[in-house]
Scaffold this active site. Structure first.
Site, PDB file in Angstrom:
ATOM      1  N   ALA A  12       0.806  -1.220   0.000  1.00 36.52           N
ATOM      2  CA  ALA A  12       0.000   0.000   0.000  1.00 36.52           C
ATOM      3  C   ALA A  12       0.840   1.272   0.000  1.00 36.52           C
ATOM      4  O   ALA A  12       0.303   2.366  -0.021  1.00 36.52           O
ATOM      5  CB  ALA A  12      -0.940  -0.013   1.203  1.00 36.52           C
ATOM      6  N   ARG A  17       9.511   8.210  -3.033  1.00 37.04           N
ATOM      7  CA  ARG A  17      10.938   8.425  -3.261  1.00 37.04           C
ATOM      8  C   ARG A  17      11.425   7.979  -4.633  1.00 37.04           C
ATOM      9  O   ARG A  17      12.532   8.304  -5.032  1.00 37.04           O
ATOM     10  CB  ARG A  17      11.761   7.738  -2.157  1.00 37.04           C
ATOM     11  N   GLN A  81      -6.531  -0.796   1.938  1.00 40.24           N
ATOM     12  CA  GLN A  81      -6.217  -0.316   3.289  1.00 40.24           C
ATOM     13  C   GLN A  81      -6.778   1.080   3.541  1.00 40.24           C
ATOM     14  O   GLN A  81      -6.873   1.524   4.670  1.00 40.24           O
ATOM     15  CB  GLN A  81      -4.689  -0.302   3.490  1.00 40.24           C
ATOM     16  N   GLY A  86       0.215   2.664   8.790  1.00 40.61           N
ATOM     17  CA  GLY A  86       1.236   1.830   9.396  1.00 40.61           C
ATOM     18  C   GLY A  86       1.048   0.352   9.079  1.00 40.61           C
ATOM     19  O   GLY A  86      -0.019  -0.087   8.662  1.00 40.61           O
ATOM     20  N   ASN A 176      15.232  -5.530  12.086  1.00 39.33           N
ATOM     21  CA  ASN A 176      14.018  -6.270  11.758  1.00 39.33           C
ATOM     22  C   ASN A 176      13.824  -6.244  10.241  1.00 39.33           C
ATOM     23  O   ASN A 176      13.674  -5.179   9.642  1.00 39.33           O
ATOM     24  CB  ASN A 176      12.831  -5.587  12.460  1.00 39.33           C
ATOM     25  N   ALA A 395      19.580 -10.139 -53.372  1.00 37.78           N
ATOM     26  CA  ALA A 395      20.003  -9.043 -52.509  1.00 37.78           C
ATOM     27  C   ALA A 395      19.163  -7.807 -52.805  1.00 37.78           C
ATOM     28  O   ALA A 395      18.921  -7.480 -53.962  1.00 37.78           O
ATOM     29  CB  ALA A 395      21.482  -8.748 -52.723  1.00 37.78           C
TER      30      ALA A 395
HETATM   31  C1  UD1 Z   1       8.988  -1.602   8.773  1.00 36.11           C
HETATM   32  C2  UD1 Z   1       9.173  -2.103  10.199  1.00 36.11           C
HETATM   33  C3  UD1 Z   1      10.656  -2.011  10.562  1.00 36.11           C
HETATM   34  C4  UD1 Z   1      11.502  -2.802   9.590  1.00 36.11           C
HETATM   35  C5  UD1 Z   1      11.213  -2.331   8.162  1.00 36.11           C
HETATM   36  C6  UD1 Z   1      11.910  -3.248   7.195  1.00 36.11           C
HETATM   37  C7  UD1 Z   1       7.098  -1.479  11.320  1.00 36.11           C
HETATM   38  C8  UD1 Z   1       6.454  -0.545  12.233  1.00 36.11           C
HETATM   39  N1  UD1 Z   1       8.392  -1.274  11.073  1.00 36.11           N
HETATM   40  O1  UD1 Z   1       9.409  -0.250   8.716  1.00 36.11           O
HETATM   41  O2  UD1 Z   1      10.870  -2.499  11.882  1.00 36.11           O
HETATM   42  O3  UD1 Z   1      12.869  -2.643   9.894  1.00 36.11           O
HETATM   43  O4  UD1 Z   1       9.798  -2.394   7.886  1.00 36.11           O
HETATM   44  O5  UD1 Z   1      11.761  -2.754   5.899  1.00 36.11           O
HETATM   45  O6  UD1 Z   1       6.480  -2.403  10.828  1.00 36.11           O
HETATM   46  N2  UD1 Z   1       2.908  -0.578   4.167  1.00 36.11           N
HETATM   47  C9  UD1 Z   1       1.566  -0.692   3.938  1.00 36.11           C
HETATM   48  N3  UD1 Z   1       0.708   0.054   4.655  1.00 36.11           N
HETATM   49  C10 UD1 Z   1       1.124   0.920   5.614  1.00 36.11           C
HETATM   50  C11 UD1 Z   1       2.505   1.026   5.860  1.00 36.11           C
HETATM   51  C12 UD1 Z   1       3.380   0.264   5.124  1.00 36.11           C
HETATM   52  O7  UD1 Z   1       1.155  -1.470   3.076  1.00 36.11           O
HETATM   53  O8  UD1 Z   1       0.276   1.559   6.229  1.00 36.11           O
HETATM   54  C13 UD1 Z   1       3.845  -1.386   3.381  1.00 36.11           C
HETATM   55  C14 UD1 Z   1       4.773  -0.549   2.539  1.00 36.11           C
HETATM   56  O9  UD1 Z   1       4.252  -0.377   1.251  1.00 36.11           O
HETATM   57  C15 UD1 Z   1       6.019  -1.398   2.523  1.00 36.11           C
HETATM   58  C16 UD1 Z   1       5.981  -2.135   3.845  1.00 36.11           C
HETATM   59  O10 UD1 Z   1       4.652  -2.082   4.295  1.00 36.11           O
HETATM   60  O11 UD1 Z   1       5.972  -2.363   1.495  1.00 36.11           O
HETATM   61  C17 UD1 Z   1       6.929  -1.552   4.881  1.00 36.11           C
HETATM   62  O12 UD1 Z   1       6.594  -0.186   5.092  1.00 36.11           O
HETATM   63  P1  UD1 Z   1       7.712   0.895   5.314  1.00 36.11           P
HETATM   64  O13 UD1 Z   1       7.070   2.192   5.625  1.00 36.11           O
HETATM   65  O14 UD1 Z   1       8.711   0.827   4.230  1.00 36.11           O
HETATM   66  O15 UD1 Z   1       8.434   0.300   6.583  1.00 36.11           O
HETATM   67  P2  UD1 Z   1       8.530   0.909   7.988  1.00 36.11           P
HETATM   68  O16 UD1 Z   1       7.179   0.993   8.619  1.00 36.11           O
HETATM   69  O17 UD1 Z   1       9.326   2.117   7.917  1.00 36.11           O
END
Ligand code: UD1
Ligand code: CA
Length: 431
Positions: A12, A17, A81, A86, A176, A395
């Site tokens: 989602a 970036r 979503q 988050g 993680n 040719a």
């Molecule tokens: C998350 C983890 C972090 C980990 C990192 C690894 C949490 C709170 N943190 O970080 O510990 O080190 O991944 O990459 O889980 N996404 C959704 N919906 C949302 C938010 C995110 O679908 O509401 C998806 C994003 O598209 C992405 C993935 O979840 O594919 C991870 O989201 P991103 O924001 O990159 O990771 P963090 O939350 O920063």
């Protein structure tokens, strides 16, 4: 493993970036989108249920995923979503679609294309009877990632997001990866209790893991290869991931007896079949869905596009592009040629500079070249057109649209006209 498996793929994210208009998870990587790569890694585990969480440009992503991956899964569902709040919020949304599911819930990410089936299988097996298992990695640069917290005995106790870390916690290099396997029945109550009490005001999935670890030990698996878990956030990340994926694909072909002379300059997509003893020469690009037999030679500087089939012993040489073209056994197109929507019989020889003019500005048309035919250098075959078995073009001949050249006829000139019938085809073409 007898427990049922559900996969949740989070896709989602906004992907701001990358600065491109295409949704991030649809960026291409060796002939597949990022999200299709992530899903292809879980498909061999044969999940009963697979749920993709969408939000940004959801219709476009859903359509693309359905098309590319629909056939990989017993059941593929999509969940919207809404405004992403988050990772915990995303998994809550997915679990609504899995209300009647009991078993393993594996979490993956649409922007992590390099994860492997083996690692996900290990992560799932590691859970055993624990409420969850967590994939970790030791990162050279843990900037931005959640840190793994352990007690004095080294037991996993939780995950702290980068933005919420103390100075001390920031020094932890075990991170993680974001992949987990949950017991669905333990996950549900943990998700229900999530609160957005953190710097980002989000619902963190990591808080659910921490809550579970308070009750029962949660095992962790350290990824052997940290590359596997790298997410793609920028186009620079994409190019690094592409190179890594390309290396894997080429190693597989090398393992199968395909002679890839220069892996650095060879691009081969996912889903290409190549027989043993075939030589792929430098600077060659082979698109998804091509099928190449044994003992063929491709390149240098060749481009084989989707739908191209080379039968055993066929040769495609320098600066030749082939699209949706079937090249018969032992047929050759060695120099400076475009073959589009063409069928070429066995042992035919396509001279340097031959062009199949397959496009009239509106429609694509087919060209058929019979077995043992000899197409003279610089011939243009305006499709639809047919050159019979053992026929010959001189040719520079321009064979106009709709022409059917009978077997063994010789056609020359512009526009090409029938000159004579070939008396005896050269011995080596008789075979
Ligand atoms: C998350 C983890 C972090 C980990 C990192 C690894 C949490 C709170 N943190 O970080 O510990 O080190 O991944 O990459 O889980 N996404 C959704 N919906 C949302 C938010 C995110 O679908 O509401 C998806 C994003 O598209 C992405 C993935 O979840 O594919 C991870 O989201 P991103 O924001 O990159 O990771 P963090 O939350 O920063
Ligand atoms: Ca985030």
């Amino acid at each position: 493993m007898s427990r049922p498996l559900a996969v949740i793929c989070l896709a989602a994210g906004l992907g701001k970036r990358t600065k491109v208009s295409l949704p991030k998870v649809l960026l291409p990587l060796c002939g597949r989108t990022l999200v299709a790569s992530a899903l292809a890694a879980v498909a061999p585990l044969q999940p009963q249920r697979t749920v993709v969480v969408l939000s940004h440009q959801k219709d476009k992503v859903q359509k693309a995923v359905q098309e590319a991956c629909g056939g990989m899964f017993a059941r593929l569902d999509f969940v919207d979503q809404g405004a992403p709040r988050g990772t915990g919020h995303a998994v809550q949304a997915a679990m609504q679609a899995l209300a009647d599911f009991h078993g393993d819930v594996l979490i993956t990410y649409g922007d992590c294309p390099l994860i492997t089936t083996a690692t996900l299988r290990d992560l799932r097996e590691l859970r055993g009877s624990a409420p969850a298992s967590v994939l970790t990695a030791v990162a050279d640069d843990p900037e931005g990632l959640g840190r793994i917290l352990r007690d004095d005995d080294g037991r996993f106790v939780g995950i702290r997001e980068h933005k919420d870390c103390s100075e001390e916690e920031l020094a932890i290099d075990e991170i993680n990866a974001g992949f987990y396997c949950f017991d669905s029945d333990a996950l549900r109550p943990a998700l229900a209790n999530l609160k957005p009490n953190n710097k980002q005001g989000e619902l963190y999935l990591t808080d659910a893991v921490e809550a579970l670890a308070k009750k029962r030990e949660v095992p962790t698996l350290e990824a052997e290869d940290a590359d596997e878990i790298t997410g793609v956030n920028t186009l620079a990340d994409l190019s690094v991931a592409r190179a890594r994926m390309q290396e894997r694909i080429l190693l597989e072909h090398l393992d199968n007896g395909v002679i890839v002379v220069d892996p650095i300059t060879t691009w081969i997509d996912h889903g290409v079949q190549i027989g043993a003893d075939t030589r792929i020469l430098p600077a060659t690009v082979i698109g998804a869905g091509c099928v190449i037999g044994r003992n063929c030679e491709v390149g240098p500087f060749a481009h084989l596009r989707a739908g191209t089939v080379l039968e055993d012993g066929a040769e495609i040489g320098n600066f030749v592009e082939a699209k949706k073209t079937h090249v018969g056994a032992g047929a050759k197109a060695k120099h400076l040629t475009y073959l589009g929507d063409a069928t070429i019989g066995a042992r035919a020889n396509i001279g340097a500079g031959t062009i199949t003019a397959n496009y009239d500005g509106v429609h694509k048309h087919a060209t058929k070249i019979g077995a043992g035919a000899f197409i003279g250098s610089g011939s243009v075959l305006v499709a639809p057109t047919e050159v019979g078995e053992e026929a010959l073009t001189g040719a520079g001949a321009v064979v106009t649209r709709g022409t059917v050249i009978a077997p063994r006829e010789v056609w020359v000139g512009v526009p090409a006209r029938r000159l004579k019938v070939r008396e005896v085809p050269p011995a080596k073409e008789k075979a």
